[in-house]
Design a protein around this motif. Structure first.
Motif, PDB file in Angstrom:
ATOM      1  N   TRP A 127      -9.248  -1.858   0.354  1.00 44.17           N
ATOM      2  CA  TRP A 127      -7.890  -2.384   0.066  1.00 44.17           C
ATOM      3  C   TRP A 127      -7.758  -2.418  -1.332  1.00 44.17           C
ATOM      4  N   ILE A 130      -4.902  -0.627  -3.228  1.00 53.06           N
ATOM      5  CA  ILE A 130      -3.809  -0.559  -2.938  1.00 53.06           C
ATOM      6  C   ILE A 130      -2.822  -1.270  -4.010  1.00 53.06           C
ATOM      7  N   LEU A 133      -2.030   1.150  -6.817  1.00 51.84           N
ATOM      8  CA  LEU A 133      -1.105   2.175  -6.347  1.00 51.84           C
ATOM      9  C   LEU A 133       0.259   1.907  -6.455  1.00 51.84           C
ATOM     10  N   VAL A 134       0.522   0.729  -5.674  1.00 52.98           N
ATOM     11  CA  VAL A 134       1.786   0.164  -5.598  1.00 52.98           C
ATOM     12  C   VAL A 134       2.388  -0.145  -6.900  1.00 52.98           C
ATOM     13  N   TYR A 242       3.689   4.680  -0.848  1.00 47.87           N
ATOM     14  CA  TYR A 242       3.769   3.639   0.090  1.00 47.87           C
ATOM     15  C   TYR A 242       2.835   4.185   1.387  1.00 47.87           C
ATOM     16  N   CYS A 245      -0.688   4.041   0.588  1.00 48.71           N
ATOM     17  CA  CYS A 245      -1.500   2.799   0.893  1.00 48.71           C
ATOM     18  C   CYS A 245      -1.478   2.291   2.200  1.00 48.71           C
TER      19      CYS A 245
END
Length: 344
Positions: A127, A130, A133-134, A242, A245
Motif C-alpha cells: 500500500w 499508493i 502515486l495519487v 488511479y 493504485c
C-alpha cells in the motif's frame, strides 16, 4: 484414530459425562476436556486406568492405527503396556530435537497469532506507494491543486510511516517465532500422540486454507483489470494513475490472504516434516544457505562494478535474470551430487 478421539468415543459409548470419567480417574474435568481436545496427553498411569475402566487394551489406546473396530477383539486386553509406552516415548529421543504436545500447541498458537500481523505488514508495504502515486498524479493532472514538492513530501512521509509500521510488525512478531526457527533446518522428533493431534488440526484447517488460497490467487490475477479497463476506455492520465493504485490495493489484499494462510499451513508442515520441510530438504537447505549467500553477494558486487565503471545502468539489469538462471542450474547440480552421495 488418535488417542483424543478414542477417549471421546469410549466415554460416550459408556454414556458418561467428562465429569463422571474424571471422578473415576480421580482427576479434574478440565483434564479430561484437554485430553479430548488434543491439548494434552494423559500420563502413563491414566492410560492404564482408562484401559481398565473401558475394558480395552492400552495397545488400542496408544496406537493410532487401531480404530474402534478392534475394541471387542481379544488379546492383551488387560495387559500392562507400560514398557511399550515407555519405549514409544524413548524412541523420540534420537538425532534432532524432541517436540512435546504442549510445545506443539504453543508453537501452532504462536504462528496463528503472528500470521495476521505479519500479513498486515506485507499489505502495508504494498500500500505504501499508493499515496505517493495519487498525490503525484494530483500535482501533475489535478483535480486537487497541490505543488509537486508538497506531493512528494506528503507522499514520501506517508510511505515511510506505513513501512515503519510494517517493520515494527515484522520485528515484534518475528521475535515471537524466532525460538522455532530450527524447525526449518533441524530434524525433529514428535513425542507419542503429537503427530496424530497435528494431523487432525491440519485436516480441519485444510478446507479454509484451500478456499483462502484460491481467493488470494484469484485477486492477484484479477488485479490487472483496472489497468486494462483504463486502457480500453482511453481514460485520462489521472484515471490511469488511479487504476495503478487500484491494482496495488487488490494485489495487497490477495497477498495478505496468501501470507496469512500459508504461514499457518507451513506451521503444520514444519511439525510433520512435509512439503518443503522434509528431512532431505532440510539437509539441502543447510548446504544451499552458505552457497546462496556467497553467490548473491558476488552477483551484487559484479553488478555494481560493471554499472559504475561503464555507466550502463540501463542495460546491466540483465545480470539479474541471467544470475537467477545460473543459480537454478547450480542448485540442480548440488542436489544431483547430494543424491548421488546419499545412494552410495
Amino acid at each position: 484414530m488418535i488417542l483424543a478421539e478414542k477417549i471421546t468415543y469410549l466415554r460416550k459409548q459408556k454414556e458418561w459425562s467428562q465429569e463422571e470419567l474424571a471422578d473415576q480417574l480421580e482427576i479434574s474435568r478440565q483434564s479430561v476436556s484437554k485430553w479430548e481436545s488434543g491439548a494434552s496427553i494423559p500420563e502413563l498411569d491414566k492410560i492404564i486406568g482408562m484401559s481398565q475402566i473401558f475394558g480395552v487394551s492400552t495397545d488400542f489406546l496408544l496406537k493410532d492405527e487401531y480404530d474402534v473396530d478392534v475394541i471387542t477383539k481379544d488379546g492383551r486386553e488387560k495387559q500392562d503396556m507400560s514398557e511399550e509406552f515407555v519405549s514409544a516415548q524413548e524412541s523420540a529421543h534420537g538425532e534432532g530435537r524432541t517436540f512435546s504436545i504442549d510445545e506443539a500447541n504453543t508453537y501452532l498458537e504462536t504462528v496463528k497469532k503472528t500470521a495476521g500481523p505479519v500479513a498486515l505488514g506485507v499489505l502495508l508495504c504494498i500500500w505504501s506507494p499508493i499515496p505517493l502515486l495519487v498525490m503525484g498524479g494530483w500535482s501533475e493532472y489535478g483535480p486537487v491543486v497541490i505543488t509537486e514538492e508538497m506531493a512528494a513530501g506528503l507522499g514520501i512521509a506517508v510511505l515511510l510511516v506505513m513501512v515503519a509500521v510494517a517493520v515494527v510488525l515484522f520485528i515484534v512478531n518475528g521475535m515471537k517465532t524466532d525460538p522455532y526457527e530450527y524447525l526449518e533446518r533441524e530434524k525433529i522428533h514428535l513425542q507419542y500422540g503429537v503427530r496424530g493431534v497435528v494431523e487432525k488440526k491440519k485436516e480441519v484447517y485444510a478446507p479454509r486454507y484451500q478456499r483462502t488460497l484460491a481467493l488470494g490467487v484469484t485477486l492477484c490475477i484479477l488485479s490487472i483489470l483496472p489497468i486494462l479497463f483504463a486502457m480500453c476506455l482511453n481514460a485520462s492520465e489521472i484515471w490511469c494513475v488511479y487504476s495503478v493504485c487500484e491494482m496495488l490495493a487488490v494485489v495487497s489484499v490477495g497477498v495478505f490472504l496468501l501470507v496469512w494462510v500459508s504461514s499457518v499451513w507451513e506451521s503444520y508442515q514444519k511439525l510433520l516434516e512435509e512439503g518443503d520441510y522434509t528431512p532431505e530438504k532440510k539437509r539441502n537447505r543447510k548446504k544451499v544457505g552458505p552457497l546462496a549467500g556467497a553467490y548473491w553477494c558476488l552477483v551484487v558486487a559484479v553488478y555494481l562494478v560493471i554499472s559504475f565503471r561503464n555507466d550502463s545502468w540501463h542495460s546491466t539489469w540483465l545480470i539479474w535474470p541471467v544470475a537467477g538462471l545460473i543459480f537454478v542450474v547450480l542448485l540442480g547440480i548440488l542436489r544431483a551430487v547430494t543424491q548421488s552421495r546419499d545412494r552410495q
